[in-house]
Design an enzyme around this catalytic site. Sequence first.
Site, PDB file in Angstrom:
ATOM      1  N   ILE A  43     117.098  81.527  24.583  1.00 17.73           N
ATOM      2  CA  ILE A  43     117.610  81.819  26.015  1.00 17.73           C
ATOM      3  C   ILE A  43     116.317  82.391  26.775  1.00 17.73           C
ATOM      4  O   ILE A  43     115.310  83.145  26.270  1.00 17.73           O
ATOM      5  CB  ILE A  43     118.682  82.825  25.906  1.00 17.73           C
ATOM      6  N   CYS A  44     116.499  82.166  28.113  1.00 15.40           N
ATOM      7  CA  CYS A  44     115.628  82.974  28.909  1.00 15.40           C
ATOM      8  C   CYS A  44     114.208  82.361  28.826  1.00 15.40           C
ATOM      9  O   CYS A  44     114.070  81.102  28.928  1.00 15.40           O
ATOM     10  CB  CYS A  44     115.714  84.444  28.627  1.00 15.40           C
ATOM     11  N   ALA A  45     113.071  83.010  28.728  1.00 16.44           N
ATOM     12  CA  ALA A  45     111.743  82.493  28.484  1.00 16.44           C
ATOM     13  C   ALA A  45     111.392  81.814  27.238  1.00 16.44           C
ATOM     14  O   ALA A  45     110.715  81.124  27.111  1.00 16.44           O
ATOM     15  CB  ALA A  45     110.596  83.815  28.605  1.00 16.44           C
ATOM     16  N   TYR A  75     114.632  80.004  31.488  1.00 15.57           N
ATOM     17  CA  TYR A  75     114.558  80.875  32.911  1.00 15.57           C
ATOM     18  C   TYR A  75     114.139  79.957  33.940  1.00 15.57           C
ATOM     19  O   TYR A  75     113.036  79.632  33.667  1.00 15.57           O
ATOM     20  CB  TYR A  75     113.923  81.802  32.620  1.00 15.57           C
ATOM     21  N   SER A 109     119.341  78.060  27.108  1.00 17.14           N
ATOM     22  CA  SER A 109     120.172  78.832  28.134  1.00 17.14           C
ATOM     23  C   SER A 109     119.194  79.571  29.046  1.00 17.14           C
ATOM     24  O   SER A 109     118.096  79.807  28.587  1.00 17.14           O
ATOM     25  CB  SER A 109     121.062  79.668  27.583  1.00 17.14           C
TER      26      SER A 109
END
Length: 408
Positions: free
Chosen positions: A148-150, A170, A197
């Site tokens: 998730i994210c980076a 992200y 995500s």
Amino acid sequence: MAAAAAASSLVRRAAAAGAASRGLLLARAFASGVGAGGGGEKAKRVLVPVAAGTEPVEAATTADVLNRAGARVTVATAHPSGDDGLVVQAAYGVKLVADGCVADLQGESFDLIALPGGMPGSVGLRDCKALEKMVKTHAENGGLYGAICAAPAVTLAYWGMLKGLKATCYPLFMEKFTAEVIPVDSRVVVDRNAVTSQGPGTAIEFALALVEKLYGKEKMEEVAGPLVLVPVANGSEEIEAFNLIDVLRRAGANVIVASVEEKLQIVTRRHKFNLIADMMLDEATEMQFDLIVMPGGLQGAQKFASTKKLVDLLKKQAESNKPYGAICASPAHVLQPHGLLKGKKATAFPPMSHLLTDQSACEHRVVVDGNLITSRAPGTATEFTLAIVEKLFGRDKAVSIAKELIFM
């Protein structure tokens, strides 16, 4: 659900501020000895690796939600334990206590490896050779993995583990995807055994997608709890908003706080608290809610009333015979002018109750009429929220939460 509290950006900021003032905030994953199926079934094993700079909301939410599903979750530091032992300095001044080190888990098998994001946390995960080897071997054996994210771009794509797959991350890191990745601008993307995500605001959805892949849709829905929308605006009454968010999450609801302003941060009515919403209302319009409930505050209520997308959501909710509610100024300034009190008894903030067509129930502190729940003011906010808990979960749960709050 309680995990929803960990996932909100509001709580993330509060946790960071608290950690800064107190020096240390400890957060551990929970280990469950019995699987989701009960009867002594062996629990599925989940690894959540962390590193310096890891986004704490994403790590905590992933661990918590999967634990609630029945998984045995291990949080492991990607760095060798040093003078601080297993304490990891995560983002925003939050310190996480890991269960062990990745390097000590070589040769162990997991059903899922889920990478939280954050910077430089994602770089720390990427540069951990033991973790890279473990994840690649896990994937080659058909294991489920996510990020998730980076982390999807900085870690998984860098390792070559998203080749030919659809993935998200992200938004500011989308350009860091390698050419082999098929970028998708979506909150959560599932492609074969990879789940990706976008960030802290999508952490619950990410974790629930992992639960569904591990255990199936029925278990995912059980863990998720009712989905509740709490819109907020500049001038929203803070006592009412915070009561709704806190109490409903204590009860087990998945609460989404959505800003109707131009940005996530809103300023509350009286004490000018800066509240960071989970998402913008535009994102929330793509979702279906078990309940939509509005705090009051005249300025906030007026903004709600002029926000067509919110009014349309409320009308759709009422037409679908699903619960909706409002407190203080919102019954009179949002529900009444848009025909959402037609044929219903309701109450509102006393100086505004004359605006209601039917004033027969205005003296009541909380009024429940079918799927409509209304209340009067900050002083009735807890009763209001407990009435909603009873509507969603039943009287036993409402009584349990009331006792937890020392309300009764």
